[in-house]
Design a protein around this motif. Structure first.
Motif, PDB file in Angstrom:
ATOM      1  N   CYS A  94      -2.951   0.362  -7.188  1.00 19.99           N
ATOM      2  CA  CYS A  94      -2.433  -1.142  -7.407  1.00 19.99           C
ATOM      3  C   CYS A  94      -0.896  -0.826  -6.629  1.00 19.99           C
ATOM      4  CB  CYS A  94      -2.334  -1.365  -8.667  1.00 19.99           C
ATOM      5  SG  CYS A  94      -1.162  -2.620  -9.168  1.00 19.99           S
ATOM      6  N   HIS A  95      -0.578  -1.633  -5.827  1.00 23.64           N
ATOM      7  CA  HIS A  95       0.720  -1.686  -5.216  1.00 23.64           C
ATOM      8  C   HIS A  95       1.503  -2.947  -5.407  1.00 23.64           C
ATOM      9  CE1 HIS A  95      -0.393   1.893  -3.004  1.00 23.64           C
ATOM     10  NE2 HIS A  95      -1.776   1.096  -2.841  1.00 23.64           N
ATOM     11  N   LEU A  96       2.899  -3.172  -5.896  1.00 25.98           N
ATOM     12  CA  LEU A  96       3.623  -4.095  -5.924  1.00 25.98           C
ATOM     13  C   LEU A  96       4.363  -4.243  -4.417  1.00 25.98           C
ATOM     14  CD1 LEU A  96       5.239  -6.328  -7.408  1.00 25.98           C
ATOM     15  CD2 LEU A  96       6.894  -4.757  -7.991  1.00 25.98           C
ATOM     16  N   ILE A  97       4.077  -5.484  -3.718  1.00 28.53           N
ATOM     17  CA  ILE A  97       4.784  -5.414  -2.494  1.00 28.53           C
ATOM     18  C   ILE A  97       5.467  -6.635  -2.146  1.00 28.53           C
ATOM     19  CG2 ILE A  97       2.435  -4.081  -1.606  1.00 28.53           C
ATOM     20  CD1 ILE A  97       1.360  -6.675  -0.718  1.00 28.53           C
ATOM     21  N   SER A  98       6.200  -6.524  -1.058  1.00 25.53           N
ATOM     22  CA  SER A  98       6.716  -7.674  -0.693  1.00 25.53           C
ATOM     23  C   SER A  98       6.113  -8.601   0.291  1.00 25.53           C
ATOM     24  CB  SER A  98       8.390  -7.215  -0.132  1.00 25.53           C
ATOM     25  OG  SER A  98       7.638  -6.546   1.173  1.00 25.53           O
ATOM     26  N   GLY A  99       6.347  -9.935   0.546  1.00 25.89           N
ATOM     27  CA  GLY A  99       5.808 -10.683   1.479  1.00 25.89           C
ATOM     28  C   GLY A  99       5.272 -11.852   0.635  1.00 25.89           C
ATOM     29  N   GLY A 100       4.053 -12.245   1.185  1.00 24.80           N
ATOM     30  CA  GLY A 100       3.277 -13.591   0.865  1.00 24.80           C
ATOM     31  C   GLY A 100       2.698 -13.359  -0.389  1.00 24.80           C
ATOM     32  N   TYR A 101       2.476 -12.205  -0.998  1.00 32.24           N
ATOM     33  CA  TYR A 101       1.864 -12.338  -2.187  1.00 32.24           C
ATOM     34  C   TYR A 101       2.548 -11.090  -3.043  1.00 32.24           C
ATOM     35  CZ  TYR A 101      -0.822  -8.917   0.737  1.00 32.24           C
ATOM     36  OH  TYR A 101      -1.041  -7.896   1.433  1.00 32.24           O
ATOM     37  N   ASP A 102       2.007 -10.806  -4.328  1.00 31.24           N
ATOM     38  CA  ASP A 102       2.715  -9.734  -5.161  1.00 31.24           C
ATOM     39  C   ASP A 102       2.094  -8.467  -5.464  1.00 31.24           C
ATOM     40  OD1 ASP A 102       4.463 -11.776  -6.033  1.00 31.24           O
ATOM     41  OD2 ASP A 102       2.970 -12.853  -7.359  1.00 31.24           O
ATOM     42  N   TYR A 103       0.824  -8.469  -5.327  1.00 31.59           N
ATOM     43  CA  TYR A 103       0.188  -6.944  -5.389  1.00 31.59           C
ATOM     44  C   TYR A 103      -0.893  -6.808  -4.289  1.00 31.59           C
ATOM     45  CZ  TYR A 103       2.481  -6.449  -9.905  1.00 31.59           C
ATOM     46  OH  TYR A 103       3.221  -6.143 -10.796  1.00 31.59           O
ATOM     47  N   LEU A 104      -1.138  -5.826  -3.854  1.00 33.31           N
ATOM     48  CA  LEU A 104      -2.289  -5.317  -3.086  1.00 33.31           C
ATOM     49  C   LEU A 104      -3.039  -4.351  -3.944  1.00 33.31           C
ATOM     50  CD1 LEU A 104      -3.905  -5.508  -0.467  1.00 33.31           C
ATOM     51  CD2 LEU A 104      -2.718  -3.579   0.376  1.00 33.31           C
ATOM     52  N   LEU A 105      -4.278  -4.695  -4.350  1.00 29.27           N
ATOM     53  CA  LEU A 105      -5.164  -3.617  -5.322  1.00 29.27           C
ATOM     54  C   LEU A 105      -6.224  -3.258  -4.082  1.00 29.27           C
ATOM     55  CD1 LEU A 105      -5.810  -6.164  -8.063  1.00 29.27           C
ATOM     56  CD2 LEU A 105      -3.996  -4.601  -7.906  1.00 29.27           C
ATOM     57  N   LYS A 106      -6.834  -2.102  -4.555  1.00 28.98           N
ATOM     58  CA  LYS A 106      -7.864  -1.358  -4.042  1.00 28.98           C
ATOM     59  C   LYS A 106      -8.920  -1.233  -4.982  1.00 28.98           C
ATOM     60  CE  LYS A 106      -9.394   2.409  -0.987  1.00 28.98           C
ATOM     61  NZ  LYS A 106      -9.026   3.489  -0.446  1.00 28.98           N
ATOM     62  N   PHE A 107     -10.078  -1.880  -4.709  1.00 26.28           N
ATOM     63  CA  PHE A 107     -11.140  -1.826  -5.786  1.00 26.28           C
ATOM     64  C   PHE A 107     -12.476  -0.994  -4.914  1.00 26.28           C
ATOM     65  CE2 PHE A 107      -9.364  -5.623  -7.151  1.00 26.28           C
ATOM     66  CZ  PHE A 107      -9.800  -5.696  -8.462  1.00 26.28           C
ATOM     67  N   VAL A 108     -12.967  -0.194  -5.877  1.00 27.82           N
ATOM     68  CA  VAL A 108     -14.302   0.463  -5.488  1.00 27.82           C
ATOM     69  C   VAL A 108     -15.395   0.109  -6.561  1.00 27.82           C
ATOM     70  CG1 VAL A 108     -15.496   2.491  -5.057  1.00 27.82           C
ATOM     71  CG2 VAL A 108     -13.381   2.252  -4.173  1.00 27.82           C
ATOM     72  N   THR A 109     -16.347  -0.714  -6.048  1.00 21.73           N
ATOM     73  CA  THR A 109     -17.399  -1.189  -7.082  1.00 21.73           C
ATOM     74  C   THR A 109     -18.930  -0.910  -6.618  1.00 21.73           C
ATOM     75  OG1 THR A 109     -17.584  -3.254  -5.798  1.00 21.73           O
ATOM     76  CG2 THR A 109     -15.925  -3.256  -7.568  1.00 21.73           C
ATOM     77  N   ARG A 110     -19.807  -1.121  -7.144  1.00 21.97           N
ATOM     78  CA  ARG A 110     -21.236  -0.890  -6.945  1.00 21.97           C
ATOM     79  C   ARG A 110     -21.538  -1.829  -5.664  1.00 21.97           C
ATOM     80  NH1 ARG A 110     -21.408  -1.228 -12.596  1.00 21.97           N
ATOM     81  NH2 ARG A 110     -22.298  -3.444 -12.387  1.00 21.97           N
ATOM     82  N   GLY A 111     -21.063  -3.066  -5.577  1.00 21.14           N
ATOM     83  CA  GLY A 111     -21.421  -3.853  -4.393  1.00 21.14           C
ATOM     84  C   GLY A 111     -20.492  -5.070  -4.579  1.00 21.14           C
ATOM     85  N   ILE A 112     -20.696  -6.074  -3.899  1.00 22.19           N
ATOM     86  CA  ILE A 112     -20.027  -7.335  -3.877  1.00 22.19           C
ATOM     87  C   ILE A 112     -20.325  -8.003  -4.938  1.00 22.19           C
ATOM     88  CG2 ILE A 112     -19.786  -9.529  -2.596  1.00 22.19           C
ATOM     89  CD1 ILE A 112     -18.780  -6.781  -1.163  1.00 22.19           C
ATOM     90  N   THR A 113     -21.489  -8.062  -5.558  1.00 22.86           N
ATOM     91  CA  THR A 113     -21.777  -8.832  -6.733  1.00 22.86           C
ATOM     92  C   THR A 113     -21.072  -8.148  -7.974  1.00 22.86           C
ATOM     93  OG1 THR A 113     -23.852  -9.441  -5.860  1.00 22.86           O
ATOM     94  CG2 THR A 113     -23.698  -9.669  -8.425  1.00 22.86           C
ATOM     95  N   HIS A 114     -20.867  -6.967  -8.119  1.00 26.20           N
ATOM     96  CA  HIS A 114     -20.383  -6.268  -9.095  1.00 26.20           C
ATOM     97  C   HIS A 114     -18.721  -6.726  -8.887  1.00 26.20           C
ATOM     98  CE1 HIS A 114     -18.492  -2.169 -10.650  1.00 26.20           C
ATOM     99  NE2 HIS A 114     -18.437  -3.072 -11.723  1.00 26.20           N
ATOM    100  N   TYR A 115     -18.232  -6.688  -7.722  1.00 26.28           N
ATOM    101  CA  TYR A 115     -16.690  -7.052  -7.583  1.00 26.28           C
ATOM    102  C   TYR A 115     -16.572  -8.491  -7.991  1.00 26.28           C
ATOM    103  CZ  TYR A 115     -12.564  -8.655  -5.199  1.00 26.28           C
ATOM    104  OH  TYR A 115     -11.398  -9.198  -4.974  1.00 26.28           O
ATOM    105  N   GLN A 116     -17.249  -9.410  -7.550  1.00 28.27           N
ATOM    106  CA  GLN A 116     -17.366 -10.622  -8.051  1.00 28.27           C
ATOM    107  C   GLN A 116     -17.285 -10.934  -9.466  1.00 28.27           C
ATOM    108  OE1 GLN A 116     -16.210 -12.986  -5.918  1.00 28.27           O
ATOM    109  NE2 GLN A 116     -15.828 -14.357  -7.663  1.00 28.27           N
TER     110      GLN A 116
END
Length: 160
Positions: free
Chosen positions: A97-119
């Protein structure tokens, strides 16, 4: 504590192989074993070395999905950032989880079982009201470069 070239080299070697023997480490940094061990202990005590970890081959365990997510918060007061960080910290699948500058506030990196799990996870996060106004997801198809070490000898040119 001021670090010298040998300290930087010790850190560089340890981040490549945390299980290296003291004797091999001493050889790699051109020291004898006793002073090398003393330096490692000093670096640990000073907080330069925070842990020793194992890199797990996730692909051997099963399929996973890595997703980078841009998050924009609804409000931008200190307490809104603190609330988001406190809540997102509880999600095991968020590995960065990174607080960043620019057009949005945070950049997150997820690792999940798959796309359905992520959603499903994102829907749960939105229901819990972490203060998210909007998010954008980027699904990783391939990671041709994944370095687990910092280029310490390039980043930090210590005194000799």
């Amino acid at each position: 504590m001021k670090l010298d070239r040998i300290d930087i080299n010790i850190l560089a070697e340890l981040q490549k192989n945390g299980r290296i023997t003291n004797t091999d480490l001493a050889d790699a940094v051109a020291l004898s074993p006793s002073p090398c061990l003393a330096r490692v202990k000093r670096l640990e005590k000073a907080g330069y070395i925070t842990s020793y970890n194992a890199k797990i081959a996730l692909d051997k365990l099963g399929e996973t999905a890595t997703v980078f997510t841009e998050v924009t918060l609804t409000d931008h007061h200190m307490e809104d950032f603190a609330k988001f960080e406190r809540n997102i910290r509880t999600i095991d699948e968020v590995i960065e989880c990174h607080l960043i500058s620019g057009g949005y506030d945070y950049l997150l990196k997820f690792v999940t079982r798959g796309i359905t799990h992520y959603q499903t996870l994102m829907e749960e996060i939105l229901e819990k009201d972490f203060g998210i106004a909007k998010y954008f997801s980027y699904i990783v198809l391939k990671s041709p470069i994944e370095k687990l070490h910092y280029p310490l000898t390039t980043l930090f040119k210590p005194e000799k």
